[in-house]
Motif scaffolding. Structure first.
Motif, PDB file in Angstrom:
ATOM      1  N   MET A  44      39.376  42.606  42.090  1.00 21.79           N
ATOM      2  CA  MET A  44      40.654  43.127  41.590  1.00 21.79           C
ATOM      3  C   MET A  44      40.974  42.533  40.225  1.00 21.79           C
ATOM      4  SD  MET A  44      44.410  42.925  43.403  1.00 21.79           S
ATOM      5  CE  MET A  44      44.638  41.200  43.054  1.00 21.79           C
ATOM      6  N   ARG A  45      41.354  43.370  39.271  1.00 23.65           N
ATOM      7  CA  ARG A  45      41.644  42.902  37.923  1.00 23.65           C
ATOM      8  C   ARG A  45      42.960  42.129  37.891  1.00 23.65           C
ATOM      9  NH1 ARG A  45      40.345  48.005  36.137  1.00 23.65           N
ATOM     10  NH2 ARG A  45      42.379  48.363  35.186  1.00 23.65           N
ATOM     11  N   VAL A  46      42.973  41.057  37.120  1.00 24.85           N
ATOM     12  CA  VAL A  46      44.180  40.253  36.917  1.00 24.85           C
ATOM     13  C   VAL A  46      44.374  40.024  35.421  1.00 24.85           C
ATOM     14  CG1 VAL A  46      44.030  39.084  39.155  1.00 24.85           C
ATOM     15  CG2 VAL A  46      42.908  38.059  37.154  1.00 24.85           C
ATOM     16  N   ARG A  47      45.589  39.676  35.053  1.00 21.89           N
ATOM     17  CA  ARG A  47      45.920  39.347  33.663  1.00 21.89           C
ATOM     18  C   ARG A  47      46.225  37.850  33.597  1.00 21.89           C
ATOM     19  NH1 ARG A  47      48.418  42.299  29.679  1.00 21.89           N
ATOM     20  NH2 ARG A  47      47.065  43.969  30.470  1.00 21.89           N
ATOM     21  N   ASP A  48      45.629  37.168  32.650  1.00 20.69           N
ATOM     22  CA  ASP A  48      45.877  35.736  32.472  1.00 20.69           C
ATOM     23  C   ASP A  48      47.199  35.544  31.733  1.00 20.69           C
ATOM     24  OD1 ASP A  48      45.879  33.030  32.106  1.00 20.69           O
ATOM     25  OD2 ASP A  48      44.111  32.961  30.822  1.00 20.69           O
ATOM     26  N   ALA A  49      48.190  35.026  32.444  1.00 19.18           N
ATOM     27  CA  ALA A  49      49.495  34.730  31.837  1.00 19.18           C
ATOM     28  C   ALA A  49      49.854  33.267  32.093  1.00 19.18           C
ATOM     29  CB  ALA A  49      50.561  35.649  32.427  1.00 19.18           C
ATOM     30  N   GLY A  50      48.825  32.426  32.121  1.00 19.29           N
ATOM     31  CA  GLY A  50      49.021  31.040  32.535  1.00 19.29           C
ATOM     32  C   GLY A  50      48.810  30.899  34.023  1.00 19.29           C
ATOM     33  N   VAL A  51      49.064  31.961  34.755  1.00 21.30           N
ATOM     34  CA  VAL A  51      48.609  32.169  36.128  1.00 21.30           C
ATOM     35  C   VAL A  51      47.994  33.560  36.157  1.00 21.30           C
ATOM     36  CG1 VAL A  51      50.346  30.680  37.202  1.00 21.30           C
ATOM     37  CG2 VAL A  51      50.855  33.108  36.846  1.00 21.30           C
ATOM     38  N   ALA A  52      47.155  33.823  37.150  1.00 19.95           N
ATOM     39  CA  ALA A  52      46.520  35.135  37.257  1.00 19.95           C
ATOM     40  C   ALA A  52      47.532  36.129  37.818  1.00 19.95           C
ATOM     41  CB  ALA A  52      45.301  35.049  38.156  1.00 19.95           C
ATOM     42  N   VAL A  53      47.886  37.142  37.024  1.00 27.13           N
ATOM     43  CA  VAL A  53      48.858  38.151  37.443  1.00 27.13           C
ATOM     44  C   VAL A  53      48.105  39.404  37.886  1.00 27.13           C
ATOM     45  CG1 VAL A  53      50.791  39.598  36.728  1.00 27.13           C
ATOM     46  CG2 VAL A  53      50.595  37.261  35.855  1.00 27.13           C
ATOM     47  N   ALA A  54      48.405  39.883  39.099  1.00 29.61           N
ATOM     48  CA  ALA A  54      47.766  41.105  39.594  1.00 29.61           C
ATOM     49  C   ALA A  54      48.037  42.248  38.621  1.00 29.61           C
ATOM     50  CB  ALA A  54      48.304  41.443  40.982  1.00 29.61           C
ATOM     51  N   ALA A  55      46.973  42.890  38.149  1.00 29.23           N
ATOM     52  CA  ALA A  55      47.111  43.940  37.139  1.00 29.23           C
ATOM     53  C   ALA A  55      46.405  45.226  37.524  1.00 29.23           C
ATOM     54  CB  ALA A  55      46.544  43.438  35.797  1.00 29.23           C
ATOM     55  N   ASP A  56      45.545  45.177  38.516  1.00 31.95           N
ATOM     56  CA  ASP A  56      44.726  46.323  38.897  1.00 31.95           C
ATOM     57  C   ASP A  56      45.600  47.469  39.411  1.00 31.95           C
ATOM     58  OD1 ASP A  56      42.795  48.023  40.384  1.00 31.95           O
ATOM     59  OD2 ASP A  56      41.422  46.368  39.947  1.00 31.95           O
ATOM     60  N   PRO A  57      45.368  48.701  38.956  1.00 33.98           N
ATOM     61  CA  PRO A  57      46.129  49.844  39.480  1.00 33.98           C
ATOM     62  C   PRO A  57      46.017  50.001  40.995  1.00 33.98           C
ATOM     63  CG  PRO A  57      45.008  50.464  37.459  1.00 33.98           C
ATOM     64  CD  PRO A  57      44.509  49.091  37.812  1.00 33.98           C
ATOM     65  N   LEU A  58      44.978  49.427  41.606  1.00 40.09           N
ATOM     66  CA  LEU A  58      44.803  49.495  43.057  1.00 40.09           C
ATOM     67  C   LEU A  58      45.443  48.301  43.778  1.00 40.09           C
ATOM     68  CD1 LEU A  58      41.074  50.666  43.275  1.00 40.09           C
ATOM     69  CD2 LEU A  58      43.141  52.067  43.462  1.00 40.09           C
ATOM     70  N   ALA A  59      46.219  47.508  43.061  1.00 37.44           N
ATOM     71  CA  ALA A  59      46.762  46.278  43.642  1.00 37.44           C
ATOM     72  C   ALA A  59      47.618  46.531  44.872  1.00 37.44           C
ATOM     73  CB  ALA A  59      47.564  45.509  42.589  1.00 37.44           C
ATOM     74  N   ALA A  60      48.361  47.625  44.911  1.00 39.19           N
ATOM     75  CA  ALA A  60      49.221  47.904  46.066  1.00 39.19           C
ATOM     76  C   ALA A  60      48.397  48.026  47.340  1.00 39.19           C
ATOM     77  CB  ALA A  60      50.030  49.177  45.842  1.00 39.19           C
ATOM     78  N   ASP A  61      47.201  48.594  47.235  1.00 40.00           N
ATOM     79  CA  ASP A  61      46.327  48.710  48.407  1.00 40.00           C
ATOM     80  C   ASP A  61      45.627  47.387  48.701  1.00 40.00           C
ATOM     81  OD1 ASP A  61      46.934  51.406  48.769  1.00 40.00           O
ATOM     82  OD2 ASP A  61      45.355  52.034  47.388  1.00 40.00           O
ATOM     83  N   LEU A  62      45.126  46.733  47.663  1.00 43.26           N
ATOM     84  CA  LEU A  62      44.374  45.495  47.867  1.00 43.26           C
ATOM     85  C   LEU A  62      45.262  44.353  48.342  1.00 43.26           C
ATOM     86  CD1 LEU A  62      42.126  45.752  44.673  1.00 43.26           C
ATOM     87  CD2 LEU A  62      41.431  46.193  47.040  1.00 43.26           C
ATOM     88  N   LEU A  63      46.536  44.389  47.955  1.00 44.62           N
ATOM     89  CA  LEU A  63      47.487  43.344  48.361  1.00 44.62           C
ATOM     90  C   LEU A  63      48.404  43.843  49.482  1.00 44.62           C
ATOM     91  CD1 LEU A  63      48.551  41.971  44.838  1.00 44.62           C
ATOM     92  CD2 LEU A  63      46.801  41.069  46.383  1.00 44.62           C
ATOM     93  N   GLU A  64      47.919  44.773  50.273  1.00 45.63           N
ATOM     94  CA  GLU A  64      48.739  45.351  51.344  1.00 45.63           C
ATOM     95  C   GLU A  64      49.305  44.284  52.268  1.00 45.63           C
ATOM     96  OE1 GLU A  64      49.629  46.427  55.367  1.00 45.63           O
ATOM     97  OE2 GLU A  64      47.778  45.393  54.781  1.00 45.63           O
ATOM     98  N   ALA A  65      48.500  43.285  52.619  1.00 47.82           N
ATOM     99  CA  ALA A  65      48.938  42.283  53.602  1.00 47.82           C
ATOM    100  C   ALA A  65      50.156  41.492  53.128  1.00 47.82           C
ATOM    101  CB  ALA A  65      47.786  41.355  53.962  1.00 47.82           C
TER     102      ALA A  65
END
Length: 409
Positions: free
Chosen positions: A77-98
């Protein structure tokens, strides 16, 4: 309870420095991978991923097997480095379902901002980066201490958050979820609050904090909302409010938002802490120590857990070996975590002598006579045979009782 005798990061480090605690947590998850997907060879980065830890945790709890293909898929899953890894992937809603499902208030369906949201995501990512920088400027040592346990952050779209300002879950450790922020100080406060919880999660699974008895203890009721919390949630809340109270002292020049918890943190930490002191017999050694140290009750000097007495029945003419269904891992601290292969394995953190003994006996080796182990212990521990023998019997007893080590005929 009064002001703490030392800063939270100092007291945390007295139990285990952040880097050591993270390595011990990785050792535990790597051990679990050995049990469910032998030979997987998971990297540190993969073991740190919140969804990987969630899936391994489910397997440890007996709720299914570990799907190695799924672990690698979520780790991509793609993340953005903002000092912490920020979820950025368009599929994040599915991948982070839990985690999204677990933290969702009734009737709400939180959704993360991602790169698919264009400038809205970019603006939120910039505020997160500003918040991380602000946290590191205001409280650099606390930031190093807490952010070591935050593997990922997800920004929730404000219209879907359902009132969630910030959240984390022990079931999906490592991820912090925050409502779309307006200011850097909101992000910094959320990282202290949820970073403290993430720190607590790692302490709870690697150190002497709570046991199964905690589920039987009466609940704590807050004076401000009359919510009732079980012991584990109470201890975690006290720990987070204690960290927020310390951080608030560094924020005197910051303009806080109307729902900031910083002005209330000290009062709430004291209220919860007072209740915990009255129930400290329900806590294990490291949790009791931290409770009194953060409450100003001791000078930040780490006290060791009392060693158990030797267990009768350990014969010096015996031969011992590690059971073939046992797996174990050693952390850089030298601490060893062990478990038996089972549908729902029990995890054992071993004291230094027991960990040394397991390494001495090895795995898939012939049984060793007690005398041979004693000779090696006398040499490596640099103690006389009487002391070494007593320590070995003390270490062997629990290992035999827990079926990690067995007597050979």
């Amino acid at each position: 309870m009064g002001s703490p005798a030392a800063s939270t990061h100092v007291l945390h480090a007295a139990i285990a420095p952040a880097h050591a605690l993270v390595d011990e947590r990785r050792a535990l998850y790597r051990l679990a991978a050995d049990l469910f997907v032998p030979g997987a060879g998971l990297s540190d980065n993969l073991l740190d991923h919140p969804i990987v830890r969630y899936e391994i945790g489910r397997a440890l709890a007996g709720h299914g097997d570990v799907d190695l293909a799924l672990l690698h898929r979520v780790a991509a899953m793609r993340v953005r480095d903002a000092g912490v890894a920020v979820a950025a992937d368009p599929l994040a809603a599915d991948l982070l379902e839990a985690p999204l499902r677990i933290i969702a208030p009734p009737g709400a369906s939180p959704r993360p901002l991602t790169e698919a949201d264009g400038e809205r995501f970019e603006a939120a990512a910039k505020i997160v980066a500003d918040g991380v920088r602000l946290f590191r400027r205001l409280a650099p040592e606390m930031a190093d201490d807490l952010l070591a346990h935050v593997s990922m952050l997800a920004v929730l779209k404000a219209e879907t958050a359902g009132g969630v300002v910030s959240a984390s879950s022990r079931y999906v450790p490592g991820i912090v979820l925050i409502e779309e922020p307006s200011t850097a100080i909101e992000v910094a406060e959320a990282l202290v609050h949820e970073g403290a919880h993430e720190k607590f999660f790692d302490l709870a699974i690697t150190r002497e904090f709570l046991d199964a008895h905690a589920e039987e203890v009466e609940h704590f009721e807050t004076s401000w909302s009359h919510a009732r919390w079980p012991l584990e949630q109470t201890l975690a809340a006290w720990h987070a409010y204690s960290c927020l109270a310390q951080f608030s002292r560094a924020c005197t020049s910051e303009v806080l938002g109307p729902i900031s918890l910083l002005p209330k943190a000290r009062e709430r930490a004291d209220e919860i802490g007072g209740w915990l002191v009255g129930h400290e017999t329900d806590l294990r050694a490291d949790a009791r120590w931290l409770l009194h140290a953060l409450g100003g009750g001791c000078g930040g000097v780490r006290s060791d857990v009392d060693s158990p007495a030797p267990i009768a029945g350990i014969r010096e003419d015996g031969r011992f070996r590690v059971r073939p269904d046992v797996r174990y891992r050693r952390a850089v601290t030298g601490r060893v975590v062990a478990a038996r292969v089972a549908h729902q394995p029990e995890i054992f953190w071993l004291d230094p002598d027991a960990g040394w003994l397991l390494g001495c006996l090895g795995h898939d080796r012939p049984a060793l006579p007690f005398g041979a182990v004693l000779t090696r212990a006398v040499e490596e521990w640099a103690v006389d045979p009487g002391v070494a023998g007593s320590r070995l019997k003390t270490a062997l007893g629990p290992l035999v009782e827990s079926l990690i080590v067995e007597r050979a005929s």
